[in-house]
Design a protein around this motif. Structure first.
Motif, PDB file in Angstrom:
ATOM      1  N   PRO A 128      -0.133  -2.981   4.565  1.00  0.00           N
ATOM      2  CA  PRO A 128      -0.601  -1.600   4.641  1.00  0.00           C
ATOM      3  C   PRO A 128       0.372  -0.623   5.297  1.00  0.00           C
ATOM      4  N   ASP A 129       1.490  -1.115   5.845  1.00  0.00           N
ATOM      5  CA  ASP A 129       2.273  -0.330   6.795  1.00  0.00           C
ATOM      6  C   ASP A 129       2.961   0.888   6.187  1.00  0.00           C
ATOM      7  N   LEU A 130       3.454   0.783   4.963  1.00  0.00           N
ATOM      8  CA  LEU A 130       4.152   1.923   4.356  1.00  0.00           C
ATOM      9  C   LEU A 130       3.196   3.094   4.176  1.00  0.00           C
ATOM     10  N   ASP A 131       2.008   2.820   3.682  1.00  0.00           N
ATOM     11  CA  ASP A 131       1.002   3.865   3.504  1.00  0.00           C
ATOM     12  C   ASP A 131       0.693   4.540   4.836  1.00  0.00           C
ATOM     13  N   SER A 132       0.478   3.743   5.871  1.00  0.00           N
ATOM     14  CA  SER A 132       0.130   4.302   7.181  1.00  0.00           C
ATOM     15  C   SER A 132       1.244   5.183   7.719  1.00  0.00           C
ATOM     16  N   LEU A 133       2.481   4.716   7.583  1.00  0.00           N
ATOM     17  CA  LEU A 133       3.599   5.493   8.103  1.00  0.00           C
ATOM     18  C   LEU A 133       3.745   6.811   7.347  1.00  0.00           C
ATOM     19  N   MET A 134       3.624   6.771   6.019  1.00  0.00           N
ATOM     20  CA  MET A 134       3.795   7.998   5.240  1.00  0.00           C
ATOM     21  C   MET A 134       2.679   8.995   5.493  1.00  0.00           C
ATOM     22  N   HIS A 135       1.467   8.512   5.790  1.00  0.00           N
ATOM     23  CA  HIS A 135       0.404   9.444   6.152  1.00  0.00           C
ATOM     24  C   HIS A 135       0.826  10.319   7.323  1.00  0.00           C
ATOM     25  N   ASP A 150       0.836  -1.197   0.000  1.00  0.00           N
ATOM     26  CA  ASP A 150       0.000   0.000   0.000  1.00  0.00           C
ATOM     27  C   ASP A 150       0.875   1.253   0.000  1.00  0.00           C
ATOM     28  N   GLY A 151       0.629   2.146  -0.966  1.00  0.00           N
ATOM     29  CA  GLY A 151       1.322   3.424  -1.012  1.00  0.00           C
ATOM     30  C   GLY A 151       2.637   3.438  -1.761  1.00  0.00           C
ATOM     31  N   MET A 152       3.100   2.280  -2.264  1.00  0.00           N
ATOM     32  CA  MET A 152       4.401   2.219  -2.925  1.00  0.00           C
ATOM     33  C   MET A 152       4.271   2.600  -4.395  1.00  0.00           C
ATOM     34  N   GLY A 153       4.105   3.892  -4.649  1.00  0.00           N
ATOM     35  CA  GLY A 153       4.077   4.355  -6.023  1.00  0.00           C
ATOM     36  C   GLY A 153       5.453   4.302  -6.657  1.00  0.00           C
ATOM     37  N   GLU A 154       5.498   4.593  -7.946  1.00  0.00           N
ATOM     38  CA  GLU A 154       6.787   4.650  -8.642  1.00  0.00           C
ATOM     39  C   GLU A 154       7.718   5.647  -7.964  1.00  0.00           C
ATOM     40  N   ALA A 155       7.175   6.781  -7.546  1.00  0.00           N
ATOM     41  CA  ALA A 155       8.008   7.800  -6.908  1.00  0.00           C
ATOM     42  C   ALA A 155       8.578   7.304  -5.591  1.00  0.00           C
ATOM     43  N   GLN A 156       7.774   6.581  -4.819  1.00  0.00           N
ATOM     44  CA  GLN A 156       8.263   6.081  -3.529  1.00  0.00           C
ATOM     45  C   GLN A 156       9.321   4.997  -3.726  1.00  0.00           C
ATOM     46  N   LEU A 157       9.123   4.124  -4.700  1.00  0.00           N
ATOM     47  CA  LEU A 157      10.120   3.083  -4.965  1.00  0.00           C
ATOM     48  C   LEU A 157      11.449   3.719  -5.360  1.00  0.00           C
ATOM     49  N   ALA A 158      11.397   4.736  -6.218  1.00  0.00           N
ATOM     50  CA  ALA A 158      12.621   5.398  -6.660  1.00  0.00           C
ATOM     51  C   ALA A 158      13.286   6.195  -5.543  1.00  0.00           C
ATOM     52  N   GLU A 159      12.471   6.764  -4.669  1.00  0.00           N
ATOM     53  CA  GLU A 159      13.008   7.623  -3.608  1.00  0.00           C
ATOM     54  C   GLU A 159      13.512   6.830  -2.415  1.00  0.00           C
ATOM     55  N   LEU A 160      12.785   5.792  -2.025  1.00  0.00           N
ATOM     56  CA  LEU A 160      13.040   5.136  -0.750  1.00  0.00           C
ATOM     57  C   LEU A 160      13.889   3.874  -0.865  1.00  0.00           C
ATOM     58  N   ALA A 161      13.828   3.204  -2.005  1.00  0.00           N
ATOM     59  CA  ALA A 161      14.588   1.953  -2.144  1.00  0.00           C
ATOM     60  C   ALA A 161      15.140   1.810  -3.563  1.00  0.00           C
ATOM     61  N   PRO A 162      15.912   2.803  -4.026  1.00  0.00           N
ATOM     62  CA  PRO A 162      16.366   2.785  -5.422  1.00  0.00           C
ATOM     63  C   PRO A 162      17.352   1.672  -5.736  1.00  0.00           C
ATOM     64  N   ASP A 163      18.031   1.155  -4.714  1.00  0.00           N
ATOM     65  CA  ASP A 163      19.049   0.127  -4.936  1.00  0.00           C
ATOM     66  C   ASP A 163      18.592  -1.258  -4.484  1.00  0.00           C
TER      67      ASP A 163
END
Length: 406
Positions: free
Chosen positions: A226-233, A70-83
């Motif tokens: 669901p945890d990533l979405d909840s934390l980013m909120h 939940d919440g792992m958009g393309e932008a989040q994948l590139a920003e938070l775990a690019p490697d």
């Protein structure tokens, strides 16, 4: 400091049509969306089934695992775990549905129906047949003008009208969700005939996925985190804890992959992405009493897209009034134009779709948000938000890994 607008002002109009919005703003694409993925997974063809080389032969695969982060958009994948492992697997880019929110997107994945058909458009939904604005996922009433609240079963029957797609066919179905939501009325209805396997902790979740993949027989496994979405909120999309969490999930995915037999294929996706709303840009229509007084009922929807119906005597004046006060923050669209543009998806349509979209759709610009409080409770301090049409909210990855273990 207020950031400059991402989208230049359009000509001053009280209302805009969908085709007048900036060309750089993503539009819902029901050829390359979660709805198309759901049609491919479940064999339902309300929208065209997703066609992509990564899905070739999917119907013949013995075990299909759909892992939704939940919440792992393309932008989040590139920003938070690019490697990380996920970022380096074969993948394509999809769109979320509209609104880009969990209620609409996960209901689509579990029913195979676009939001236009299942009708659960947002966190808060106007349900005229129930006489209230309801919150479908936790199943509660958000606002009611008069009368007593409906019993849960009655409210559920009014909201959950689309059957689950997790039934029938030649596959066994499994749903793996956190313990605290696994037995909710929403989960029970939309899980259909699937076997519910609640999980507590990532070790248990991924061990269960590995064990199911090794079992013989054709099966479809849906797992939800669901945890990533909840934390980013609460913390925002760039908080170090968000990066740590996604990297932890990524490591579990990598460890699962090496155990998957050649008879299994793992699909990892998201329901939507997120963007951050600075505290000073999360507005409340309560602070604009002249606008709030024009509404027949409170706003419903999401912080990034709100639906509304003015009082009959205010219907003609409302667009110009909200444009004058908040035109720098949002676009005012006629709901009938949004329906005609098929932003919620194509036909067939839910019988209450037009009512649930209201008279006007308020689409937030840039990194603004708009809510309405219906009581005196503390105002939410949401940082990460979604529901709108920005690329950060709409663009999601579809990562596909074919098992190779013996």
């Amino acid at each position: 400091m207020v950031k400059p607008a991402l989208y230049p002002p359009l000509a001053t109009l009280a209302m805009h049509t969908p085709d007048q919005l900036p060309a750089t703003l993503p539009r819902p694409d029901y050829l390359l969306s979660l709805a198309n993925l759901a049609a491919r997974l479940h064999g339902r063809h309300g929208v065209p089934p997703l066609q992509h080389a990564l899905l070739d032969g999917l119907e013949e695969i013995e075990t299909v695992i759909l892992l939704l982060i939940d919440g792992m958009g393309e932008a989040q994948l590139a920003e938070l775990a690019p490697d990380g492992w996920l970022a380096h697997q074969p993948r394509t880019r999809l769109h979320s549905v509209f609104p880009s929110t969990t209620t609409a997107a996960i209901t689509t994945l579990l029913t195979g129906a676009a939001p236009s058909e299942h009708g659960l458009l947002s966190w808060h939904v106007w349900a005229p047949q129930a006489g209230c604005i309801a919150t479908p996922l936790p199943l509660r009433e958000h606002w009611r003008a008069e009368g007593e609240a409906l019993p849960d079963q009655t409210l559920a029957a009014a909201l959950y009208t689309q059957p689950s797609a997790l039934a029938g066919g030649d596959r066994r179905h499994y749903v793996l969700q956190p313990e605290y939501i696994a037995d909710s009325q929403y989960s029970r209805h939309h899980g259909g005939a699937a076997e519910a396997l609640p999980w507590h902790g990532y070790d248990a979740l991924f061990a269960q996925l590995a064990a199911l993949a090794r079992q013989p027989g054709r099966k479809f496994i849906y797992a939800y985190i669901p945890d990533l979405d909840s934390l980013m909120h609460h913390k925002g999309t760039r908080h170090p804890r968000a990066a740590q969490l996604l990297q932890r999930i990524d490591a579990h995915c990598a460890a699962l992959a090496v155990t998957l037999p050649a008879s299994a294929r793992l699909l990892v996706t998201a329901d939507h992405g997120q963007l951050d709303i600075p505290p000073e840009k999360l507005l409340f229509i309560n602070d604009y009493p002249e606008l709030a007084a024009m509404l027949a009922r409170p706003l419903w929807g999401e912080p990034r897209v709100a639906f509304c119906t003015p009082r009959p005597e205010c219907r003609d004046a409302f667009p110009a009034s909200i444009e004058a006060a908040l035109g720098h923050v949002l676009w005012v669209l006629k709901a009938e134009d949004v329906l005609a543009a098929q932003w919620f998806g194509p036909a067939p349509q839910h019988p209450q779709l037009a009512a649930r979209a209201g008279d006007y759709v308020l689409l937030l610009k840039d990194d603004w948000g708009l809510l309405q409080m219906v009581d005196d409770s503390e105002r939410p301090r949401l940082i990460g938000n979604h529901g709108g049409l920005s690329a950060a909210e709409m663009q999601i990855p579809l990562i596909v890994y074919q098992g190779t273990a013996g």
